[in-house]
Write a protein that holds these residues in place. Structure first.
Motif, PDB file in Angstrom:
ATOM      1  N   HIS A 196    -125.817   2.835  -5.956  1.00 43.05           N
ATOM      2  CA  HIS A 196    -125.267   3.940  -6.754  1.00 43.05           C
ATOM      3  C   HIS A 196    -125.054   3.468  -8.183  1.00 43.05           C
ATOM      4  N   GLU A 197    -125.405   4.305  -9.141  1.00 40.00           N
ATOM      5  CA  GLU A 197    -125.135   4.019 -10.546  1.00 40.00           C
ATOM      6  C   GLU A 197    -123.830   4.698 -10.959  1.00 40.00           C
ATOM      7  N   LEU A 198    -123.035   4.019 -11.763  1.00 36.97           N
ATOM      8  CA  LEU A 198    -121.823   4.607 -12.336  1.00 36.97           C
ATOM      9  C   LEU A 198    -122.190   5.137 -13.714  1.00 36.97           C
ATOM     10  N   GLY A 206    -114.008   7.357 -12.604  1.00 40.90           N
ATOM     11  CA  GLY A 206    -115.201   7.155 -11.792  1.00 40.90           C
ATOM     12  C   GLY A 206    -115.299   5.746 -11.256  1.00 40.90           C
ATOM     13  N   ALA A 207    -114.887   4.767 -12.071  1.00 40.81           N
ATOM     14  CA  ALA A 207    -114.920   3.374 -11.635  1.00 40.81           C
ATOM     15  C   ALA A 207    -113.925   3.137 -10.506  1.00 40.81           C
ATOM     16  N   ASP A 213    -121.532   7.684 -17.122  1.00 40.55           N
ATOM     17  CA  ASP A 213    -120.638   8.432 -17.997  1.00 40.55           C
ATOM     18  C   ASP A 213    -121.212   9.837 -18.130  1.00 40.55           C
ATOM     19  N   ALA A 260    -115.156   4.747  -7.288  1.00 46.35           N
ATOM     20  CA  ALA A 260    -116.224   3.936  -6.692  1.00 46.35           C
ATOM     21  C   ALA A 260    -115.641   2.745  -5.949  1.00 46.35           C
ATOM     22  N   ILE A 291    -119.649  -4.415  -7.032  1.00 44.68           N
ATOM     23  CA  ILE A 291    -119.539  -3.423  -8.107  1.00 44.68           C
ATOM     24  C   ILE A 291    -119.582  -4.188  -9.421  1.00 44.68           C
ATOM     25  N   ARG A 313    -114.317   6.853 -18.413  1.00 46.62           N
ATOM     26  CA  ARG A 313    -115.096   6.184 -17.379  1.00 46.62           C
ATOM     27  C   ARG A 313    -114.221   5.611 -16.264  1.00 46.62           C
TER      28      ARG A 313
END
Length: 257
Positions: free
Chosen positions: A59-61, A129-130, A63, A133, A93, A126
Motif C-alpha cells: 500500500h502507498e501512503l 493517514g500515517a 497525500d 496505516a 512502514i 499526512r
C-alpha cells in the motif's frame, strides 16, 4: 532447504543487515514519488529496492491534496508457519524525507517547518493517514512483527505516529478507556524502529531566531501540541542513511562479479 532457511534467519539477526534493508525500503519510497512525478511506472523502477529482500509493495501512503507518495507499507512475500526469533519483520512502514522538487516541495517544507518550530508534526494533513496505516498494520500482524522506518522528515513521521499510538491521543478518535491506553502503549513499545538522520529539536541559543521565524510561518496552521510522555521504541536507531544505501550497492555489485 532447511539450511537455506537457517542462513536467512541468521542474516536477519544481524543489525547492520536489518538497517540496510530498511534504508533500501525508504529509498523505494523516494523512487515511488520521483517516478510518479515523471509519469512513469513507479513500481517497475522502485521494486529493485524491495524484491531482493522478499518484500512486496502492499500500500502507498498518499497525500490526497496533491497525490504525492510520502510513505509505503511493505509486506513479506512469504512467511513460515511459526515465527522464528530474529527473522524479518512481516510488515514495514517506511517514510521518505523531503524532496525539493516542484510537485511536492510545498507540502514537504511545510512539515519540515512544523517539525523545526514545534518538534512535532501535529497539524500535518499526512499524519492521520500515517497513524491509520500503523494501526491497521499492527491489527493485522501484531506490533512485534511490524517495523517503522524513515529518513530525515520521514523519521519524524515514524516517531510521531508511534508517540500518538502510545498516548492514544489521535485527534480523529475519542479518548480511549484506560486499559486500551495501556494496550496501545505496549504495542508502541514493542515496535521495531530504524530512524535515519532523525530531526530533533536541540538547538543552541544562536539559532533560536530560526525556530521563532518558523513558528511565525506556521501560525496559520496552528493546532496546538498535546503533551506526550517519555517513550522509547524497542530498537530506536539514528544512523547514517547513506552508509546503508552504499552497503546495499556494494552487495549488489559483488553479486554481479
Amino acid at each position: 532447504m532447511a539450511a537455506a532457511a537457517q542462513v536467512n534467519v541468521s542474516v536477519w539477526r544481524d543489525d547492520d543487515y536489518r538497517r540496510m534493508v530498511m534504508a533500501c525500503l525508504i529509498e523505494a519510497v523516494y523512487l515511488l514519488e520521483l517516478e510518479r512525478q515523471e509519469r512513469r511506472d513507479a513500481a517497475a523502477v522502485a521494486q529493485q529496492w524491495w524484491k531482493p529482500f522478499r518484500y512486496r509493495l502492499a500500500h502507498e501512503l498518499v497525500d490526497e491534496r496533491d497525490g504525492s507518495v510520502f510513505g509505503a507499507i511493505f509486506e513479506r512475500d512469504h512467511q513460515p508457519a511459526a515465527a522464528v526469533d530474529g527473522e524479518a519483520p512481516r510488515a514495514v512502514i517506511a517514510f521518505r524525507g523531503t524532496l525539493l522538487r516542484g510537485p511536492t516541495i510545498r507540502r514537504d517544507v511545510e512539515d519540515e517547518l512544523r517539525l523545526l518550530a514545534r518538534n512535532s508534526l501535529r497539524g500535518s494533513a499526512r499524519l492521520a493517514g500515517a497513524l491509520q496505516a500503523l494501526r491497521a498494520t499492527i491489527e493485522r500482524f501484531g506490533s512485534e512483527n511490524v517495523c517503522l522506518c524513515g529518513h530525515s522528515l520521514g523519521a519524524g513521521f515514524a516517531r510521531q505516529v508511534a508517540r500518538m499510538l502510545a498516548s492514544s491521543s489521535s485527534s480523529s478518535s475519542p479518548p480511549s478507556p484506560r486499559h486500551h491506553h495501556h494496550a496501545a502503549a505496549a504495542a508502541a513499545a514493542s515496535l521495531e524502529f530504524h530512524l535515519f538522520n532523525a530531526p530533533y529539536l536541540s538547538l543552541p541559543m544562536g539559532v533560536r531566531s530560526v525556530v521563532k521565524t518558523a513558528d511565525c510561518l506556521l501560525k496559520a496552521v496552528r493546532t496546538g501540541v498535546a503533551a506526550v510522555g517519555r517513550w522509547h521504541g524497542k530498537a530506536l536507531k539514528n544512523v547514517a542513511y547513506a552508509n546503508c544505501i552504499l552497503g546495499y550497492t556494494r552487495l549488489e555489485s559483488s553479486r554481479r562479479l
